[in-house]
Design an enzyme around this catalytic site. Structure first.
Site, short mmCIF file in Angstrom:
data_model
loop_
_atom_site.label_atom_id
_atom_site.label_comp_id
_atom_site.label_asym_id
_atom_site.label_seq_id
_atom_site.Cartn_x
_atom_site.Cartn_y
_atom_site.Cartn_z
CD GLU A 101 37.68 40.23 30.63
OE1 GLU A 101 37.92 38.97 31.14
OE2 GLU A 101 37.07 41.10 30.91
CE LYS A 287 35.71 36.50 33.62
NZ LYS A 287 35.99 37.83 33.05
CG ASP A 303 47.95 24.34 38.53
OD1 ASP A 303 46.80 24.63 37.90
OD2 ASP A 303 47.84 23.08 39.02
CG HIS A 401 34.48 46.40 29.55
ND1 HIS A 401 33.76 46.07 30.65
CD2 HIS A 401 35.06 45.75 29.13
CE1 HIS A 401 34.26 44.82 31.06
NE2 HIS A 401 35.32 44.46 30.18
C1 MEV Z 1 34.10 40.97 33.69
O1 MEV Z 1 35.22 40.35 33.25
C2 MEV Z 1 34.06 41.16 35.25
C3 MEV Z 1 32.68 41.71 35.74
O2 MEV Z 1 31.54 41.23 35.19
C4 MEV Z 1 32.88 41.48 37.29
C5 MEV Z 1 31.83 41.85 38.01
O3 MEV Z 1 30.61 41.94 37.49
O4 MEV Z 1 31.92 42.17 39.24
C6 MEV Z 1 32.54 43.20 35.33
#
Ligand code: MEV
Length: 451
Positions: A101, A287, A303, A401
């Site tokens: 990513e 995430k 792992d 991004h």
């Molecule tokens: C994207 O890979 C991760 C985010 O969505 C995490 C978040 O919203 O805190 C930007």
């Protein structure tokens, strides 16, 4: 010897690394060619260029892959980058991160730089204790069975350790035995127990170690319980092997183009509250944390499915899914962050025996124990979370991004060398990051007619 809570890697490094006092701050690193970055890495890490040549070869041959898994038909590569600026318990780390990513590595490095300004990450790790579960069913009297097992604890621990003599020699071994009642017996049917064997795995992740221990003592446990044994397997909710990291971020480094430090800090605190109150948001928040952790897990041959399972089960341990990291405004006015999660990872055994890239990843990092590695991983997770929340609380995530995404689009459109940055800059300026647009810009830059 038993492992205690660890605050920093104190034992001598097996390899030369940035740990020997070299800074992980490398201004302009991203502007260098890949070759120059590798040369810089060689200088900073003390690893000879010959060893780092592996990086250009994908780190794994088909022959080696064929010894790792079944039905091999090839290998599959991912980018490996360096997370910069990390200072943890006063020591600098160059962090290998393997991830597909865009923006993950840059974001974590930027956030680590901000944290550095506030004194760096402060981390501690539990001893490397894994839990092996032995399921006992058809137990006629769960109360009596629990007492019988606990009364025999000492002999059971000896039996566990007899199953893993090498682990005992390395200073590890079974430390404790706990019994949990899952279902009490009724008149209609017998009950179910689970026995937890708490095993110090030293620097191994420990899955094979603890599974062997569980299988060795299950018959005796069933006998003591007057029932039968079922599953004998580790728990990925490795909550006896947690890592905690905290950091403070000064307001002047939090400031963005359009928002001052106080506004960004308060926005991050609000974002944290949002995640604390809403599992839908907590999942995305976590995430973003795993965006930082998984690439280090992968780059060091660990792992990542196990680490992911442990993290999310830990996040839901109260019965409600919660964020693994939270942020507050401290009484000093600074932004304070903290993270806690299980870290079932190792620096010996498993994939490390067979994957040269994983070994190299560990050498670059220069950690001397699994506990230290866990502290680095959690710090990268906290940095990734900070970067995401800062962007979300200020300009929004898309701006940063998109400028990084623009580079991938430029490459996809056929740009190489210096043209990548030129095409990406033009795409960002136009606010149009599509491949067709990149192809047009590329054609113009090359002086050929627009495609
Ligand atoms: C994207 O890979 C991760 C985010 O969505 C995490 C978040 O919203 O805190 C930007």
């Amino acid at each position: 010897m038993s492992h205690s809570k660890q605050k920093s890697g104190s034992s001598p490094d097996p390899v030369q690394s940035v740990g020997s006092g070299v800074s992980s701050r490398i201004p302009g690193f991203y502007k260098l060619s890949v070759q120059d970055r590798v040369s810089m890495l060689s200088v900073r890490s003390g690893l000879p260029s010959a060893e780092l040549a592996l990086l250009g070869e994908g780190c794994l041959t088909v022959e080696q892959a064929n010894h790792m898994v079944e039905n091999v038909v090839g290998t599959y590569s991912l980018p490996l980058g360096l997370g910069l600026n990390f200072q943890i318990n006063g020591r600098d780390y160059l962090v290998p991160m393997c991830v597909e990513e865009p923006s993950v590595i840059a974001a974590a490095s930027n956030a680590a730089r901000m944290v550095r300004e506030g004194g760096g990450f402060v981390a501690e790790a539990d001893p490397p204790l894994m839990i092996a579960q032995v399921q006992l069913y058809d137990v006629p009297d769960t109360e009596r069975a629990t007492q019988a097992i606990l009364a025999d604890k000492e002999a059971l621990i000896v039996a566990c350790n007899d199953a893993q003599p090498n682990l005992l020699r390395r200073g590890g071994g079974t430390r404790d035995i706990e019994v949990r009642t899952l279902e009490r017996e009724t008149e209609a049917r017998p009950g179910m127990l689970v026995v937890h064997l708490i095993v110090d795995c030293c620097d191994a992740m420990g899955a094979n170690l603890v599974n062997t221990v569980a299988e060795a003592v299950a018959p005796r446990l069933a006998e003591l319980a007057g029932g039968c044994f079922g599953l004998r397997i580790l728990s990925n909710l490795a909550d006896r092997r947690c890592v905690r990291v905290r950091c403070r971020v000064p307001l002047d480094v939090l400031r963005s183009e359009r928002f001052d430090g106080v506004a960004v800090r308060d926005g991050i605190v609000l974002a944290s509250r949002f995640a604390e109150l809403d599992p839908y948001r907590a999942a995305t928040h976590n995430k973003g944390i795993m965006n930082g952790i998984d690439p280090v897990v992968l780059a060091t041959g660990n792992d990542w499915r196990g680490v992911e399972a442990g993290a999310h089960a830990f996040a839901a341990r109260s019965g409600v899914y919660r964020p693994l990291a939270i942020w507050r405004a401290g009484s000093d006015g600074l932004l304070h962050g903290q993270i806690e999660l299980p870290m079932a990872i190792g620096t010996v055994g498993g994939t490390l025996r067979v994957h040269p890239g994983a070994r190299l990843g560990l050498q670059i990092l220069g950690v001397s124990s699994a506990q230290e590695l866990g502290m680095v991983m959690a710090s990268v997770g906290l940095a990734s979370n900070l970067a995401a929340l800062r962007a979300l609380a200020a300009e929004g995530i898309q701006q940063g991004h998109m400028s990084l995404h623009a580079r991938s689009v430029a490459v996809a459109a056929g740009a190489s060398g210096e043209l990548v940055d030129q095409v990406a800059a033009e795409l960002s300026k136009l606010g149009d990051v599509r491949k067709e647009r990149a192809e047009q810009i590329l054609a113009q830059l090359r002086g050929s007619p627009t495609v």
